[in-house]
Write an enzyme that holds these catalytic residues in place. Structure first.
Site, PDB file in Angstrom:
ATOM      1  N   HIS A  18       4.977  -5.753  -2.731  1.00  0.00           N
ATOM      2  CA  HIS A  18       5.172  -5.118  -4.396  1.00  0.00           C
ATOM      3  C   HIS A  18       6.302  -4.616  -4.372  1.00  0.00           C
ATOM      4  O   HIS A  18       7.403  -4.504  -3.557  1.00  0.00           O
ATOM      5  CB  HIS A  18       3.856  -4.158  -4.629  1.00  0.00           C
ATOM      6  CG  HIS A  18       4.059  -2.925  -3.812  1.00  0.00           C
ATOM      7  ND1 HIS A  18       4.795  -2.021  -3.601  1.00  0.00           N
ATOM      8  CD2 HIS A  18       2.859  -2.540  -2.812  1.00  0.00           C
ATOM      9  CE1 HIS A  18       4.377  -1.035  -2.682  1.00  0.00           C
ATOM     10  NE2 HIS A  18       3.059  -1.324  -2.263  1.00  0.00           N
ATOM     11  N   HIS A  21       8.131  -2.104  -1.538  1.00  0.00           N
ATOM     12  CA  HIS A  21       8.334  -2.732  -0.529  1.00  0.00           C
ATOM     13  C   HIS A  21      10.061  -3.388  -0.794  1.00  0.00           C
ATOM     14  O   HIS A  21      11.011  -3.019  -0.154  1.00  0.00           O
ATOM     15  CB  HIS A  21       7.641  -3.847  -0.076  1.00  0.00           C
ATOM     16  CG  HIS A  21       6.250  -3.418   0.331  1.00  0.00           C
ATOM     17  ND1 HIS A  21       5.040  -4.016  -0.430  1.00  0.00           N
ATOM     18  CD2 HIS A  21       5.762  -2.755   1.174  1.00  0.00           C
ATOM     19  CE1 HIS A  21       4.073  -3.486  -0.007  1.00  0.00           C
ATOM     20  NE2 HIS A  21       4.388  -2.399   0.952  1.00  0.00           N
ATOM     21  N   CYS A 128      -8.483   6.915   9.153  1.00  0.00           N
ATOM     22  CA  CYS A 128      -8.249   6.137   7.858  1.00  0.00           C
ATOM     23  C   CYS A 128      -7.717   4.815   8.189  1.00  0.00           C
ATOM     24  O   CYS A 128      -6.472   4.816   8.565  1.00  0.00           O
ATOM     25  CB  CYS A 128      -7.356   6.960   7.069  1.00  0.00           C
ATOM     26  SG  CYS A 128      -6.795   5.923   5.445  1.00  0.00           S
ATOM     27  N   CYS A 131      -4.333   4.033   6.372  1.00  0.00           N
ATOM     28  CA  CYS A 131      -3.111   4.805   7.116  1.00  0.00           C
ATOM     29  C   CYS A 131      -2.922   4.200   8.412  1.00  0.00           C
ATOM     30  O   CYS A 131      -1.775   4.308   9.045  1.00  0.00           O
ATOM     31  CB  CYS A 131      -3.061   6.273   7.421  1.00  0.00           C
ATOM     32  SG  CYS A 131      -3.226   7.115   5.688  1.00  0.00           S
ATOM     33  N   CYS A 145      -8.892  10.416   2.065  1.00  0.00           N
ATOM     34  CA  CYS A 145      -7.534  10.328   2.268  1.00  0.00           C
ATOM     35  C   CYS A 145      -6.781  10.163   1.036  1.00  0.00           C
ATOM     36  O   CYS A 145      -7.026   9.482   0.407  1.00  0.00           O
ATOM     37  CB  CYS A 145      -7.168   9.215   3.169  1.00  0.00           C
ATOM     38  SG  CYS A 145      -5.257   8.878   3.148  1.00  0.00           S
ATOM     39  N   HIS A 148      -5.404   6.875   0.319  1.00  0.00           N
ATOM     40  CA  HIS A 148      -6.242   5.761   0.236  1.00  0.00           C
ATOM     41  C   HIS A 148      -7.526   6.246  -0.416  1.00  0.00           C
ATOM     42  O   HIS A 148      -8.438   6.229   0.391  1.00  0.00           O
ATOM     43  CB  HIS A 148      -6.270   5.007   1.508  1.00  0.00           C
ATOM     44  CG  HIS A 148      -5.087   4.529   1.975  1.00  0.00           C
ATOM     45  ND1 HIS A 148      -4.413   5.277   2.842  1.00  0.00           N
ATOM     46  CD2 HIS A 148      -4.228   3.467   1.836  1.00  0.00           C
ATOM     47  CE1 HIS A 148      -3.113   4.644   3.263  1.00  0.00           C
ATOM     48  NE2 HIS A 148      -3.150   3.602   2.309  1.00  0.00           N
ATOM     49  N   LYS A 294       0.700   6.492 -10.538  1.00  0.00           N
ATOM     50  CA  LYS A 294       0.822   6.149  -8.963  1.00  0.00           C
ATOM     51  C   LYS A 294       0.561   4.741  -8.950  1.00  0.00           C
ATOM     52  O   LYS A 294      -0.289   4.098  -9.718  1.00  0.00           O
ATOM     53  CB  LYS A 294      -0.173   6.939  -8.178  1.00  0.00           C
ATOM     54  CG  LYS A 294      -0.120   6.845  -6.812  1.00  0.00           C
ATOM     55  CD  LYS A 294      -1.084   7.721  -6.118  1.00  0.00           C
ATOM     56  CE  LYS A 294      -1.133   7.148  -4.458  1.00  0.00           C
ATOM     57  NZ  LYS A 294      -1.670   7.359  -3.689  1.00  0.00           N
ATOM     58  N   LYS A 297      -4.092  -0.365  -6.744  1.00  0.00           N
ATOM     59  CA  LYS A 297      -4.813  -1.392  -7.327  1.00  0.00           C
ATOM     60  C   LYS A 297      -5.754  -1.425  -8.234  1.00  0.00           C
ATOM     61  O   LYS A 297      -6.072  -2.277  -9.330  1.00  0.00           O
ATOM     62  CB  LYS A 297      -5.788  -2.043  -5.996  1.00  0.00           C
ATOM     63  CG  LYS A 297      -5.118  -2.990  -5.242  1.00  0.00           C
ATOM     64  CD  LYS A 297      -5.923  -3.880  -4.230  1.00  0.00           C
ATOM     65  CE  LYS A 297      -4.812  -4.820  -3.337  1.00  0.00           C
ATOM     66  NZ  LYS A 297      -5.794  -5.046  -2.117  1.00  0.00           N
TER      67      LYS A 297
END
Ligand code: ME8
Length: 473
Positions: A18, A21, A128, A131, A145, A148, A294, A297
């Site tokens: 995405h 990256h 997690c 992570c 977390c 996530h 943020k 998904k």
């Protein structure tokens, strides 16, 4: 500086790339291209790649009804395709499933074990998978977390091999304090120093029950913890690719702040324990949101860089990402403003400037070849300064100021009112001015830079098609 070794993180292949990256990888590419210009192509090594082992990947493969092997091949390939589309000039693409990497990791681990840095113990903690790490109490908020929030946290108890991080911490601290390696920006360095001084525990470096990984060499019931496997990629690359050994240590590790801890402490401790030279600079850029939210998904705002390349072209996207926010801070990528910015800075900015000068040259019918040959290229000092300070966002701004100033000067000089020798002189001065701009632009917008050099590097200059076609708002 005789050589320059720059890296991006190796990205998880649980999903396709995405723009987060893409952002880091474009910045790394800018540094690589810049240093190739400065110290020669053969003296630069630019590494990126994919992180393909661990529980997170097993889960993602299952969800896609694929074997981990097929799944990682497919997603890793998506990264490689995306980086091509973004003009990324990495010298090698590293995959942790490369069999030669397994050997490096096992050799390194065996050495640590033989030196007494590894011991076995029982571990109980909250893990997690997002992570890929055990969380500390303060990292768990409302039983989740924060990075996530949709991932189920699991309590795990298992026999693990541990790395004596605590014993090594004073050595790491000393190295950071005396700048044997640097963590940048400075606020991030201070955060890391504070955290280290607050006290560090040993870390677990093996897992049982995660069989998609590199077996621990002396006990193959365990696989190597995915972060240790991944960090070694930077070293492994210099061993498994022919003639890259001399590039060690890394000159610039790039990443966002989310994974700075692994690089600024754990990586250094592993290297110190192995008596390896430390990387020179670890730079953590900020994290960005998309139009104020943020990326996630569940919000459906994870942006595929290829879609943006389709809309804005490779160089268009590179420009829009690089100029979105100051590199060291957190920021926001305002997709809603991309079109406007594309029109003002690219179509009306550099695009219009090039068309304008080329049109004047074409209409004049002069022979320009000697001018082009006369132009000596030198990297602009202010750009050099910005790049040395790890501010590619500032460097590109400097180029845009030059473009704006140039535009204004043409407006004031009104060359279309001139003729004869006066016109020829002024057009020659424009060519002498646009060529260095194009050279300075090379690391940032490589295709555009080459196009400009080609347009003005010929005897009969002809107005080209627009470099950046205007978008309807
Ligand atoms: O952490 N803003 O991989 P990963 C800025 N495999 N940068 C962002 C971003 C955002 N919103 N989102 C992602 C891993 N990034 C490990 C690394 S290295 C030995 C192992 C970028 O796929 C940024 O570079 O989760 C961040 O550090 C990285 O993607 C995390 O990539």
């Amino acid at each position: 500086m005789k050589k320059f070794y720059v890296t991006t993180p190796i990205y998880y292949v649980n999903d396709k790339p995405h723009i987060g990256h893409a952002y880091t990888t474009i910045i790394a590419d800018v540094f690589a291209r810049y240093y190739r210009q400065k110290i020669g192509k053969e003296n630069v090594f630019f590494l990126t790649g994919t992180d393909e082992h661990g529980a997170k990947i097993i889960q993602a493969a299952k969800k896609n009804n694929q074997s981990p092997r097929d799944f990682v091949d497919q997603v890793s390939n998506q990264y490689q395709v995306a980086w091509k589309a973004l003009g990324i000039s990495n010298d090698y693409f590293f995959r942790t499933t490369n069999p030669n990497h397994k050997k490096t990791v096992q050799d390194m681990l065996q050495t640590l074990y033989d030196k007494g840095y590894i011991y076995k113990s029982l571990y109980k903690g909250i893990y997690c998978v997002g992570c890929e790490k055990y969380l500390t109490e303060d990292e768990i908020i409302n039983e989740k977390c924060p990075h996530h929030p949709t991932t189920e946290l699991t309590e795990q108890e298992e026999e693990n091999y541990f790395f004596k991080l605590r014993d090594l911490t004073p050595k790491v601290l000393e190295a950071l304090e005396t700048e044997k390696y640097r963590v940048l920006p400075i606020e991030k360095r201070n955060e890391i120093l504070g955290k280290i001084r607050g006290g560090i525990n040993d870390i677990s470096i093996s897992r049982t029950g995660v069989d998609w990984g590199i077996p621990v060499p002396w006990d193959n019931k365990h696989t190597v913890y995915v972060w240790v496997d991944a960090l070694f990629n930077y070293y492994s690359a210099t061993r498994i690719i022919p003639q890259k050994e001399h590039f060690w240590p890394v000159d610039l590790h790039l990443m966002a702040k989310d994974i700075l801890w692994f690089h600024a402490l754990i990586w250094e401790a592993l290297l110190l324990a192995l008596d390896k030279e430390l990387p020179k600079v670890i730079f953590a850029h900020g994290f960005f949101s998309i139009d104020g939210q943020k990326m996630s998904k569940s919000l459906g705002n994870i942006i595929d860089p290829l879609e943006l390349v389709n809309s804005y072209g490779t160089d268009g996207l590179r420009y829009l990402l690089l100029t979105s926010f100051a590199i060291g801070n957190d920021g926001d990528i305002s997709l809603s403003k991309f079109k406007e910015k594309y029109n003002s800075d690219l179509a009306n900015g550099i695009g219009n400037l090039v068309s304008r000068i080329a049109r004047l040259c074409e209409q004049s019918k002069y022979n320009f070849i000697p001018v082009f040959e006369k132009v000596k290229f030198k990297l602009d000092l202010s750009i050099e300064k910005a790049m040395t300070e790890y501010r590619p966002d500032e460097a590109i701004k400097i180029i845009w100021n030059q473009i704006q100033k140039f535009d204004k000067d043409i407006h004031n000089e009104q060359p279309w009112t001139l003729s004869g020798e006066k016109l020829q002189k002024i057009l020659e001065s424009y060519i002498e001015r646009i060529i260095p701009i194009a050279h300075n632009l090379k690391p940032f917008l490589p295709d555009t830079a080459e196009k400009i050099i080609a347009i003005f590097g010929t005897e009969k200059i002809i107005k080209p098609e627009s470099l950046f076609r205007r978008k309807n708002l």
